[in-house]
Design a protein around this motif. Structure first.
Motif, PDB file in Angstrom:
ATOM      1  N   UNK A  78       0.847  -1.195   0.000  1.00 13.02           N
ATOM      2  CA  UNK A  78       0.000   0.000   0.000  1.00 13.02           C
ATOM      3  C   UNK A  78       0.888   1.252   0.000  1.00 13.02           C
ATOM      4  N   UNK A  79       0.553   2.172  -0.881  1.00 17.92           N
ATOM      5  CA  UNK A  79       1.322   3.413  -1.045  1.00 17.92           C
ATOM      6  C   UNK A  79       0.472   4.623  -0.692  1.00 17.92           C
ATOM      7  N   UNK A  80       1.146   5.663  -0.181  1.00 19.94           N
ATOM      8  CA  UNK A  80       0.497   6.966   0.002  1.00 19.94           C
ATOM      9  C   UNK A  80       0.855   7.818  -1.207  1.00 19.94           C
ATOM     10  N   UNK A  81      -0.159   8.455  -1.755  1.00 18.91           N
ATOM     11  CA  UNK A  81       0.070   9.330  -2.904  1.00 18.91           C
ATOM     12  C   UNK A  81       0.276  10.761  -2.410  1.00 18.91           C
ATOM     13  N   UNK A  82       1.547  11.094  -2.163  1.00 24.53           N
ATOM     14  CA  UNK A  82       1.878  12.349  -1.476  1.00 24.53           C
ATOM     15  C   UNK A  82       1.420  13.577  -2.259  1.00 24.53           C
ATOM     16  N   UNK A 127      13.027  -1.669   3.386  1.00 22.88           N
ATOM     17  CA  UNK A 127      13.873  -0.647   2.780  1.00 22.88           C
ATOM     18  C   UNK A 127      13.018   0.068   1.722  1.00 22.88           C
ATOM     19  N   UNK A 128      12.608   1.262   2.099  1.00 25.01           N
ATOM     20  CA  UNK A 128      11.646   2.006   1.275  1.00 25.01           C
ATOM     21  C   UNK A 128      12.131   2.207  -0.168  1.00 25.01           C
ATOM     22  N   UNK A 129      13.391   2.575  -0.303  1.00 21.38           N
ATOM     23  CA  UNK A 129      13.914   2.847  -1.648  1.00 21.38           C
ATOM     24  C   UNK A 129      13.987   1.569  -2.475  1.00 21.38           C
ATOM     25  N   UNK A 130      14.375   0.480  -1.821  1.00 18.11           N
ATOM     26  CA  UNK A 130      14.470  -0.806  -2.535  1.00 18.11           C
ATOM     27  C   UNK A 130      13.087  -1.252  -3.018  1.00 18.11           C
ATOM     28  N   UNK A 131      12.081  -0.984  -2.200  1.00 20.45           N
ATOM     29  CA  UNK A 131      10.709  -1.372  -2.565  1.00 20.45           C
ATOM     30  C   UNK A 131      10.225  -0.540  -3.760  1.00 20.45           C
ATOM     31  N   UNK A 132      10.533   0.747  -3.728  1.00 20.17           N
ATOM     32  CA  UNK A 132      10.131   1.623  -4.836  1.00 20.17           C
ATOM     33  C   UNK A 132      10.846   1.206  -6.129  1.00 20.17           C
ATOM     34  N   UNK A 136       9.450   0.038  -9.679  1.00 19.47           N
ATOM     35  CA  UNK A 136       9.655   1.178 -10.569  1.00 19.47           C
ATOM     36  C   UNK A 136       8.602   2.264 -10.311  1.00 19.47           C
ATOM     37  N   UNK A 137       8.555   2.654  -9.021  1.00 17.93           N
ATOM     38  CA  UNK A 137       7.492   3.537  -8.537  1.00 17.93           C
ATOM     39  C   UNK A 137       7.939   4.994  -8.568  1.00 17.93           C
ATOM     40  N   UNK A 138       7.020   5.871  -8.895  1.00 17.20           N
ATOM     41  CA  UNK A 138       7.305   7.305  -8.969  1.00 17.20           C
ATOM     42  C   UNK A 138       7.679   7.856  -7.588  1.00 17.20           C
ATOM     43  N   UNK A 139       8.394   8.957  -7.600  1.00 16.05           N
ATOM     44  CA  UNK A 139       8.896   9.579  -6.370  1.00 16.05           C
ATOM     45  C   UNK A 139       7.759   9.924  -5.398  1.00 16.05           C
ATOM     46  N   UNK A 140       6.585  10.314  -5.952  1.00 13.03           N
ATOM     47  CA  UNK A 140       5.507  10.811  -5.081  1.00 13.03           C
ATOM     48  C   UNK A 140       4.704   9.707  -4.397  1.00 13.03           C
ATOM     49  N   UNK A 141       5.015   8.456  -4.699  1.00 15.55           N
ATOM     50  CA  UNK A 141       4.312   7.361  -4.010  1.00 15.55           C
ATOM     51  C   UNK A 141       5.207   6.796  -2.909  1.00 15.55           C
ATOM     52  N   UNK A 142       4.728   6.881  -1.678  1.00 21.86           N
ATOM     53  CA  UNK A 142       5.526   6.409  -0.530  1.00 21.86           C
ATOM     54  C   UNK A 142       4.965   5.078  -0.031  1.00 21.86           C
ATOM     55  N   UNK A 143       5.767   4.016  -0.033  1.00 22.81           N
ATOM     56  CA  UNK A 143       5.253   2.746   0.497  1.00 22.81           C
ATOM     57  C   UNK A 143       4.971   2.874   1.991  1.00 22.81           C
ATOM     58  N   UNK A 144       3.787   2.454   2.381  1.00 19.99           N
ATOM     59  CA  UNK A 144       3.353   2.584   3.776  1.00 19.99           C
ATOM     60  C   UNK A 144       3.327   1.231   4.483  1.00 19.99           C
ATOM     61  N   UNK A 145       2.817   0.228   3.791  1.00 19.87           N
ATOM     62  CA  UNK A 145       2.701  -1.081   4.445  1.00 19.87           C
ATOM     63  C   UNK A 145       2.774  -2.203   3.425  1.00 19.87           C
TER      64      UNK A 145
END
Ligand SMILES: Cc1cc2nc3c(=O)[nH]c(=O)nc-3n(C[C@H](O)[C@H](O)[C@H](O)COP(=O)(O)O)c2cc1C
Length: 172
Positions: A78-82, A127-132, A136-145
């Protein structure tokens, strides 16, 4: 299931049976979690559904070798769309509301899953960056869980909670 029973039955489960979850049920869980509240109804959250064995193994590694994740038939990320929240609410949207939108969604997912006889475990250590990078996730999506879901293969006692007295700061 009675609502109180759902709340009491939800426990973090880290052993899953081999049984898969039907796509119909997966979509039912998402559809219902989509009814959860969000700031300004912006619903600043997104989800990736992972069933692929290799990708589940990659996720488990990124979650600091929490191997049980790869044994779940389905893993939700699940990602937050900042940006979506920041557009209307500025810094508060980016730093709080978007995270809450995604968090509430994940909480609902856990309870809805419980109602359908499924179990899950909220995984926040990754590891948030490794997950992104993996997705191949955009910068504005932050993995939350990360939320592995499946049919439980373990009996679990709930870890103890603080007393209500410890919980309440003040009653005025
Ligand atoms: C924000 C958050 C992060 C968590 N991260 C992990 C995790 O990385 N790995 C894990 O096995 N459990 C994780 N958990 C599950 C907790 O350990 C669990 O909820 C807690 O011990 C209470 O147990 P219960 O869920 O069975 O009531 C996390 C839970 C939350 C809410």
């Amino acid at each position: 299931m009675e609502f109180e029973e759902v709340i009491k039955n939800r426990k973090s489960i880290r052993k899953f049976k081999d049984n898969g979850i039907s796509d119909e049920l997966i979509y039912k869980l998402i559809e219902l979690a989509n009814l959860s509240p969000s700031a300004g109804n912006l619903q600043a959250r997104s989800v990736i559904i992972v069933k692929n064995e290799e990708i589940k193994k990659e996720i488990a590694k990124i979650c600091y070798e929490q191997d049980f994740i790869s044994k779940a038939p389905v893993v939700f990320v699940v990602f937050a769309n900042l940006d979506e929240s920041a557009e209307r609410y500025g810094e508060r949207g980016k730093n709080l509301y978007a995270l809450q939108d995604a968090t509430i969604f994940t909480s609902y997912l856990q309870l809805i899953a419980t109602n359908y006889g499924l179990s899950s475990c909220w995984v926040g250590a990754f590891d948030e960056n490794a997950l992104k990078k993996l997705f191949n996730i955009k910068e504005n999506l932050k993995p939350i869980a990360v939320l592995p879901i499946g049919y439980s293969a373990e009996e679990k006692k709930r870890p103890p909670r603080k007393s209500i007295k410890e919980l309440i700061i003040r009653e005025i």
